[in-house]
Design a protein around this motif. Structure first.
Motif, short mmCIF file in Angstrom:
data_model
loop_
_atom_site.label_atom_id
_atom_site.label_comp_id
_atom_site.label_asym_id
_atom_site.label_seq_id
_atom_site.Cartn_x
_atom_site.Cartn_y
_atom_site.Cartn_z
N ALA A 216 0.82 -1.21 0.00
CA ALA A 216 0.00 0.00 0.00
C ALA A 216 0.85 1.26 0.00
O ALA A 216 0.45 2.30 -0.53
CB ALA A 216 -0.93 0.00 1.21
N ILE A 217 2.07 1.20 0.60
CA ILE A 217 2.92 2.40 0.73
C ILE A 217 3.77 2.61 -0.52
O ILE A 217 4.03 3.75 -0.93
CB ILE A 217 3.82 2.28 1.97
N LYS A 218 4.20 1.52 -1.14
CA LYS A 218 5.10 1.66 -2.30
C LYS A 218 4.49 2.49 -3.43
O LYS A 218 5.17 3.36 -4.00
CB LYS A 218 5.48 0.26 -2.82
N PRO A 219 3.20 2.31 -3.80
CA PRO A 219 2.63 3.18 -4.85
C PRO A 219 2.61 4.66 -4.46
O PRO A 219 2.71 5.53 -5.33
CB PRO A 219 1.21 2.64 -5.02
N VAL A 220 2.50 4.95 -3.16
CA VAL A 220 2.53 6.35 -2.71
C VAL A 220 3.90 6.96 -3.02
O VAL A 220 4.00 8.07 -3.56
CB VAL A 220 2.22 6.44 -1.20
N HIS A 223 4.32 7.45 -6.75
CA HIS A 223 3.50 8.59 -7.23
C HIS A 223 4.18 9.92 -6.90
O HIS A 223 4.23 10.83 -7.74
CB HIS A 223 2.12 8.52 -6.57
N LEU A 224 4.71 10.03 -5.68
CA LEU A 224 5.39 11.27 -5.29
C LEU A 224 6.65 11.49 -6.13
O LEU A 224 7.00 12.64 -6.45
CB LEU A 224 5.74 11.23 -3.81
N ASP A 225 7.33 10.39 -6.48
CA ASP A 225 8.53 10.51 -7.34
C ASP A 225 8.13 10.95 -8.75
O ASP A 225 8.73 11.88 -9.31
CB ASP A 225 9.25 9.16 -7.42
N ASN A 226 7.15 10.29 -9.32
CA ASN A 226 6.79 10.55 -10.72
C ASN A 226 6.25 11.96 -10.94
O ASN A 226 6.44 12.53 -12.02
CB ASN A 226 5.74 9.52 -11.19
N LYS A 233 6.94 19.45 -0.87
CA LYS A 233 6.82 18.60 0.33
C LYS A 233 5.55 18.81 1.15
O LYS A 233 5.30 18.08 2.11
CB LYS A 233 8.05 18.74 1.24
N VAL A 234 4.70 19.79 0.78
CA VAL A 234 3.45 20.00 1.52
C VAL A 234 2.51 18.82 1.30
O VAL A 234 1.95 18.26 2.25
CB VAL A 234 2.79 21.32 1.08
N PHE A 235 2.34 18.45 0.02
CA PHE A 235 1.43 17.34 -0.27
C PHE A 235 1.98 16.03 0.26
O PHE A 235 1.22 15.19 0.77
CB PHE A 235 1.21 17.25 -1.78
#
Length: 782
Positions: A216-220, A223-226, A233-235
């Motif tokens: 569940a954490i890896k896609p997060v 997504h933040l990388d892509n 860093k707010v989001f």
């Protein structure tokens, strides 16, 4: 519908045929664009689904899902929304019987696609996206607790669901900005995809078991990388706050481990990206500390310290590879500095949430990483190596200062164990003024346990220290043991720190704070006496000036002594002592204000260029202090002794300690014959002459031994055989006589039970009697 529902409830076996018929009609009506009939068919299916919960509902569900899929495939937004609403109703039904052959892959893909809708009409786009989010929420509810269904936590599903929710969550700021007024806010929230996506994400994470957190954490993270969302860093912080507050507390350390691994994976990314990850890690770690962090504590600090060292290398070399080439990214030093500050802040914020025992382990762990000039931690040579060592020392000490701030430990032996204190004080002897200041600040943080530190931030000679409202407790037994063991070590480093010619105002303020806090937190009668001796010795350093200190440093030492003795005199509450200190301070105010902190520790110090031959009225006299304190029960004999630090092997760490200075030192030897009464023998003075004499004597002894060996060899080479034989025979007979004496002593006849007989000259002599002639007492006869 009432008749149809009654018929279905009366004959449940007919449900599958009813479903098949309605499905066939709906597919035909969709193809012919008869949308009214489509709505009627879906309404019928919904009502039958809600009413019938029999065991044969599975085949009916298959027809129902086929119809929902047909609606979702349509290009008409209204049909998509209609199909989604029916699916959500179905998802909320708890089925009595399990299903073995049902698949939701199509629905995950289609609902995720709807979440990314880009319809031209804003209102329709919002409705489609919200339908997609509701659909994903329905899939999760339907499958998460059903072990027979396809695992929704598989990466193939999570890689679609999580990014879809995050995509809608990104637009929360836009949705808030479109809100026209506070009165309409609740209505807008219902229509807001971001709010709905957040609720769905929280529900998804709240249902995650231990083994599913990673997926569940890896896609997060991806997504933040892509989408380059680490730099603002707010989001990213918002996302991980949602994650940390949604998952079960005992799973917090898994999220921390994922972030640490991601930070390592981005070791060569831009400093702003790494800083964003560290900021997120900081927020997540503080939340995780309320749950179970477990074994990830040292792992986290180890990763952060490793990243700190890498950042220092990047800043020094200017590239990620150590060598600049055409394809190398040029590193901005100020960005690396920003990243380093972010790491240090994270270390401090996380450490502040840890229990005392874990924080002690972290402190020892960080201190073990500080490079020191010793065999265990060799320093890198060369200019670049020196810079790297210095920056590493400063950054690690900054981290240590962050961890020690607010550290509360009742037992100083636990807070400052010997292995930690030795290494920390070793850094106090280094040349760099900034490093020495950090060491003093760290010591102050550890010793200050009652929040008195800020009250000594400025050096002054207050006439009444009661305005400071100091919190003073009686020195505990553990503190007394600590001071007995380490007090001389502390005094020595304070004394040597005062003699540094690169000291600035901050150094003297830190020294004053350290002396004051020791007096408040760790002082008993013996400690007070030693501190007074130490400060008087510092006054002598300024007066004699063997170190050739600048004028400012000499005036600062005078002012430091005045401020501390003014404080300690009021703490001891001995009237005569207070009077002597007050008289000297008043005399200085009138005739020598440059020896007081009010004139020295200001933005523009007012100094005297001539400090030679200072009048005795301006000085605190050891004899007078010894007299007045001795009359109040203090150890006057100890007060009369001038303080002389015991120099040790540590002094080789300070490059400015010359060989001559180390040789010409006073060795203070304490008598061990009478431990009850403290007596001191006169100090043995080791000078150049005594060392020279010792060297010359050792050379003469070696020459004599060499000459003796030469004569023996020459004798055996040139002397006649008879002489050599006679010499060896004499030595053999001498050896034999010695052996006979040894045998007589060791192999002696057993003593006589009847006692000894007296030989000539009155000497007792053992007389041997055969065993068969011995007379035993009657008690031994049976």
């Amino acid at each position: 519908m009432e008749k149809l529902t009654f018929y279905a409830l009366s004959a449940p076996e007919k449900l599958d045929r009813i479903g098949a018929y309605l499905s066939e009609r709906l597919i035909r009506d969709v193809g012919r664009h008869r949308y009214g009939y489509v709505c009627i068919a879906m309404e019928a299916l919904d009502q039958l689904l809600m009413a019938c919960h029999c065991q044969s509902i599975n085949l009916f569900v298959e027809s129902f899902l086929k119809m929902v899929a047909k609606l979702l495939e349509s290009e008409k937004p209204n049909l998509q929304i209609l199909g989604t609403n029916s699916f959500v109703k179905f998802a909320n039904i708890e089925e009595d019987t399990p299903s073995y052959h049902r698949s939701y892959d199509f629905f995950v893909s289609r609902f995720s696609e709807m979440c990314h809708s880009s319809h031209d009409d804003l209102e329709i786009k919002t409705k489609i996206r919200m339908s997609g989010i509701k659909g994903l929420q329905g899939v999760v509810r339907k499958t998460v607790n059903d072990e027979l269904q396809a695992n929704i936590w598989d990466p193939q599903h999570m890689d679609k669901i999580v990014p879809s929710l995050l995509f809608n969550l990104q637009h929360v700021e836009e949705a808030e900005s479109r809100s026209p007024s506070p009165l309409q806010a609740p209505e807008k929230e219902k229509e807001n995809p971001a709010e709905l996506a957040e609720r769905c994400l929280r529900e998804l994470l709240g249902r995650a078991a231990f083994g599913n957190i990673k997926n569940a954490i890896k896609p997060v993270l991806i997504h933040l990388d892509n989408h380059s969302l680490w730099e603002p860093k707010v989001f990213a912080i918002r996302c991980f706050k949602i994650i940390m507050y949604s998952i079960q507390p005992q799973h917090s350390h898994l999220v921390i481990q994922q972030l640490l691994g991601h930070l390592d994976a981005n070791s060569r990314s831009a400093a702003t990206v790494r800083a964003g990850i560290v900021e997120v890690l900081s927020e997540a770690a503080v939340i995780a500390a309320t749950g179970s962090v477990g074994p990830t504590v040292l792992e986290m600090f180890n990763t952060l310290l490793r990243q700190l060292r890498l950042s220092i290398d990047y800043a020094l070399t200017g590239s990620y590879d150590g060598a600049i080439s055409l394809g190398t990214k040029i590193i901005k030093e100020h960005e690396e500095r920003m990243f380093q500050e972010a790491v240090i802040k994270t270390i401090g914020s996380f450490a502040s949430t840890l229990p005392t025992y874990q924080r002690s382990e972290v402190i020892l762990f960080i201190m073990s990483k500080v490079p020191l000039p010793s065999l265990q931690h060799p320093l890198e040579a060369g200019r670049t190596g020196e810079n790297r060592n210095r920056l590493t020392q400063i950054m690690l000490l900054k981290s240590l200062l962050q961890v020690s701030t607010g550290f509360q430990c009742n037992n100083m032996m636990s807070a400052l164990p010997s292995n930690f204190l030795d290494r920390l004080l070793s850094t106090a002897l280094m040349e760099d003024a900034e490093i020495r200041l950090f060491v003093l600040e760290i010591l102050i943080s550890f010793i200050d346990r009652h929040g008195n530190r800020h009250k000594f931030s400025t050096i002054s000679t207050l006439s009444d220290i009661s305005v400071l409202k100091l919190k003073v407790d009686k020195c505990s037994r553990q503190d007394t043991v600590f001071m007995k063991k380490h007090s001389q070590q502390l005094y020595r480093h304070i004394y040597l720190s005062c003699k540094e010619d690169t000291n600035m105002q901050k150094h003297y303020e830190a020294l004053y704070g350290l002396l004051a806090l020791i007096s408040i937190e760790l002082a008993n009668e013996e400690v007070v006496v030693d501190l007074i001796r130490l400060v008087l010795a510092v006054q002598d350093v300024a007066q004699v000036n063997e170190e050739n200190l600048p004028v400012y440093n000499r005036c600062a030492l005078y002012a430091l002594g005045a401020a501390y003795l003014n404080l300690i005199s009021q703490l001891t509450t001995v009237p005569a002592f207070c009077q002597h200190i007050h008289e000297v301070i008043e005399t200085r105010k009138k005739e020598a204000p440059y020896m007081l902190p009010e004139d020295v520790f200001v933005e523009r110090p007012r100094l005297s260029q001539n400090l030679d031959g200072v009048a005795i009225e301006f000085l605190f006299r050891q004899s007078k202090i010894s007299e007045v304190l001795g009359g109040s029960g203090y150890n006057s004999d100890r007060l009369c002794l001038p303080y002389i630090p015991q120099l040790t092997d540590e002094d080789r760490l300070s490059k400015r300690r010359s060989i001559g200075e180390t040789i010409s030192l006073q060795v203070e030897v304490e008598s061990r014959n009478s431990p009850e009464k403290e007596e001191r023998v006169p100090a043995e003075e080791i000078t150049y002459e005594t060392l020279k004499k010792a060297i010359v004597d050792s050379v003469a002894v070696e020459e004599q031994e060499r000459e003796r060996r030469r004569q023996v060899v020459e004798k055996f080479q040139k002397a006649p055989f008879e002489e050599i034989a006679a010499h060896c025979g004499a030595r053999a007979s001498l050896l034999q006589s010695k052996l006979n004496q040894i045998f007589e002593i060791t192999i002696r006849p057993p003593p006589s039970p009847s006692g000894t007989i007296t030989a000539a000259y009155g000497q007792p002599q053992n007389h041997s009697i055969p065993v068969y002639e011995m007379k035993f007492p009657d008690l031994c006869v049976y």
